[in-house]
Scaffold this active site. Structure first.
Site, PDB file in Angstrom:
ATOM      1  N   HIS B 128      28.650  38.094  29.875  1.00 27.05           N
ATOM      2  CA  HIS B 128      28.385  37.545  28.542  1.00 27.05           C
ATOM      3  C   HIS B 128      26.866  37.516  28.343  1.00 27.05           C
ATOM      4  CE1 HIS B 128      28.070  34.297  25.509  1.00 27.05           C
ATOM      5  NE2 HIS B 128      29.355  34.434  25.286  1.00 27.05           N
ATOM      6  N   ASP B 205      29.536  32.452  36.847  1.00 30.06           N
ATOM      7  CA  ASP B 205      29.784  31.978  35.486  1.00 30.06           C
ATOM      8  C   ASP B 205      31.284  31.724  35.355  1.00 30.06           C
ATOM      9  OD1 ASP B 205      30.363  31.658  32.834  1.00 30.06           O
ATOM     10  OD2 ASP B 205      29.404  33.521  32.163  1.00 30.06           O
ATOM     11  N   GLN B 208      34.973  31.043  31.500  1.00 29.53           N
ATOM     12  CA  GLN B 208      36.330  31.445  31.123  1.00 29.53           C
ATOM     13  C   GLN B 208      37.361  31.053  32.173  1.00 29.53           C
ATOM     14  OE1 GLN B 208      37.428  32.518  28.319  1.00 29.53           O
ATOM     15  NE2 GLN B 208      35.406  32.705  27.393  1.00 29.53           N
ATOM     16  N   LYS B 231      35.631  24.884  26.636  1.00 34.07           N
ATOM     17  CA  LYS B 231      36.573  25.968  26.934  1.00 34.07           C
ATOM     18  C   LYS B 231      37.624  25.533  27.950  1.00 34.07           C
ATOM     19  CE  LYS B 231      33.177  29.677  26.175  1.00 34.07           C
ATOM     20  NZ  LYS B 231      33.501  30.199  24.853  1.00 34.07           N
ATOM     21  N   CYS B 369      30.082  38.839  22.349  1.00 27.93           N
ATOM     22  CA  CYS B 369      28.825  38.537  23.058  1.00 27.93           C
ATOM     23  C   CYS B 369      28.708  39.344  24.334  1.00 27.93           C
ATOM     24  CB  CYS B 369      28.691  37.038  23.351  1.00 27.93           C
ATOM     25  SG  CYS B 369      28.589  36.030  21.885  1.00 27.93           S
TER      26      CYS B 369
END
Lengths: 143, 411
Positions: B128, B205, B208, B231, B369
């Site tokens: 991202h 990261d 998600q 999220k 993104c």
């Protein structure tokens, strides 16, 4: 190339649902001539759109020549509305157009608020800025 | 190919949906944009409200009763997050505004103090923008080199090329746990092992992955892990950085202000120990409490059953898409997450999304993104359908049916 604002207003006004309005936009899009590939380049690209949008504008006899294209059919339909509102008009006329008001009347105001996705607001702002600049650049005639 | 087996009885989605006020109030909505943000269960909304109604005061300062209650609530939230991630110690959790701020924190604090001209950072094509741009800014300032792990045709990472990129100048691998654009789950443990063998640090990261995967930072053996609350069924404006205690201890502050100082004088200022050193100003207290409630709520679910359920939804969706003419699923890596990107032969994804919206089906269109990824795939963008715990087979079927209509109409 002229687009009949009265006819567009009547047609879209009669389309009751959001889906019907979107379908009509796709139909209206067929009236929009495609830009040449040469004009669909980065220099003409309007950024901030989830679909590709290209725009070129110039002035002939103080009237705006506007050419627009997109790879999205719904957006092409919206671009017909932009042309109907601004193409072939003088800078003074352009600055007096209430485009947001017209869109609201057509039941399409949502397209302006979600404009980061479709770029409509960016296009209309550019047209207005061009009209303002054109007025500022024009030699004063009344003195 | 036969359709996937419907849901296991272990997972009761109807009961779960009832816990989401927005979904109850808008029963016709088919919300399939969960990778952008998830809805919030009542437990989260109640926790935020309860904080304001019973414990609202500024944390870590005043001696009065209410301030103690606020500080307890805030620090308990930190402990909950540490427990959820199986962190060694709650002091390894730094509250941030979200994933983006957490990555910027690592880049500005660890990166600026530890990386020097000629050092290399490895990213992947799946990242991202939030896991690209902070490193580009740091690289420009420090003279670093960024290297990128490329994709295989199915959207998985090219691990052979990754191993070739690793070298003596590699200082950091920054990698997603689950691609927000095409759903790929990189083999994190293997990549982390490789990076560590070369003496590099690893930032994961997990923005998600948090809503779908069990994240255990000790088991992963990463060095930094970042995520956003919104999220993972929590509030906006809150997220966290987990970092190994010894790394955090050596990192300088990156924002100055109240809360982060030990002593201030005009001749010099000394800073608090982590995590407070990295939390300048009044923190988002109610949001931290809400985030802890979200993780408690998620943690109480049968996670393996939930994962199997989400994968069944994804398989049902991909099975249905395969039957539609002119539709291609972008990203077919084995073990991918419950997120499906689609491209169309005849229609622009933006147009498809417009018509789905007319039927109150919410999906995302665009480059997600992840513009470098879309350029590599040579796509103007995709239509992304992202699933989560509260989605149903009925919703997937509604999407497939609306999609079939739309594509026929847009021929």
């Amino acid at each position: 190339m002229t687009f009949d604002r009265a006819r567009i207003t009547e047609q879209l006004g009669q389309a009751a649902s959001w889906e019907a309005k979107n379908r009509l936009l796709v139909q209206i899009a067929r009236e929009l001539p495609a830009l040449d590939d040469a004009d669909r380049d980065d220099a003409h690209r309007v950024h901030g759109c989830e679909s590709g949008v290209w725009m070129s504008l110039d002035w002939r006899d103080d009237r705006l020549t506007l050419r627009l294209d997109s790879d999205s059919r719904v957006v092409r339909g919206l671009l017909v509305l932009v042309l109907a509102a601004f193409h072939g008009r003088s800078a003074d006329d352009i600055l007096s157009v209430d485009f947001a008001g017209w869109l609201a009347q057509l039941g399409l105001a949502r397209f302006l608020t979600s404009s980061r996705a479709n770029g409509l607001k960016a296009i209309v702002d550019r047209v207005r800025d061009a009209a303002s600049r054109h007025l500022a650049d024009r030699p004063a005639r009344y003195c | 190919m036969s359709p996937p087996v419907p849901l296991s009885p272990a997972f009761d989605v109807a009961a779960l949906r009832e816990q989401f006020p927005l979904l109850c109030a808008q029963p016709a909505l088919v919300y399939l944009d969960n990778a952008a943000t998830t809805h919030k269960p009542r437990a989260v909304l109640d926790a935020e409200r309860r904080f304001y109604e019973t414990s609202n005061a500024n944390v870590h300062r005043s001696v009065h009763r209410l301030a103690h209650a606020a500080t307890d609530a805030f620090e308990n939230a930190r402990s909950t997050i540490a427990r959820f991630l199986n962190a060694h110690d709650a002091r390894e959790i730094v509250f941030t505004r979200g994933t983006t701020e957490a990555i910027n924190l690592v880049a500005q604090s660890w990166g600026r103090s530890q990386l020097h001209a000629g050092d290399e950072i490895i990213l992947t094509m799946l990242e991202h923008h939030a896991n690209i741009v902070p490193w580009q800014m740091l690289a420009a300032e420090r003279g670093l080199t960024l290297r990128v792990v490329e994709l295989q045709p199915d959207g998985s990472l090219d691990l052979a090329q990754f191993r070739q990129l690793m070298g003596s100048r590699t200082r950091l691998l920054a990698v997603t746990a689950l691609s927000n654009a095409i759903g790929t789950r990189p083999p994190l443990r293997e990549m982390i092992d490789t990076a560590h063998r070369h003496g590099a640090r690893v930032l994961v990261d997990a923005a998600q992955a948090m809503a779908h995967d069990i994240i255990d930072v000790q088991d992963l053996d990463a060095d930094f892990l970042v995520f956003s609350g919104h999220k993972v069924f929590g509030p906006t404006g809150i997220g966290a950085l987990w970092a190994r205690g010894d790394l955090l201890a050596g990192m300088p502050p990156w924002q100055g202000g109240g809360e982060m100082i030990e002593r201030v004088s005009f001749s010099g200022t000394t800073y608090q120990a982590p995590p407070y050193r990295f939390e300048a100003g009044t923190p988002p207290m109610a949001q931290a409490v809400g985030l802890a409630a979200a993780l408690d709520w998620l943690g109480a679910l049968d996670r393996p059953a939930l994962a199997a359920y989400e994968d069944m939804l994804r398989a049902t969706l991909e099975h249905g898409l395969a039957a539609l003419p002119g539709v291609r699923v972008v990203g077919t890596a084995p073990g991918k997450g419950p997120l499906v990107s689609a491209a169309f032969e005849q229609a622009h994804p933006f147009d498809v999304a417009q018509f789905l919206d007319a039927r109150d089906i919410a999906v995302r269109v665009g480059t997600h993104c992840a513009q470098p990824l879309m350029e590599t795939l040579q796509l103007p963008g995709t239509l992304r359908i992202s699933l989560c715990a509260y989605n149903t087979v009925t919703e997937v079927e509604a999407l497939l049916s609306a999609l079939a209509d739309t594509l026929e109409w847009l021929q």
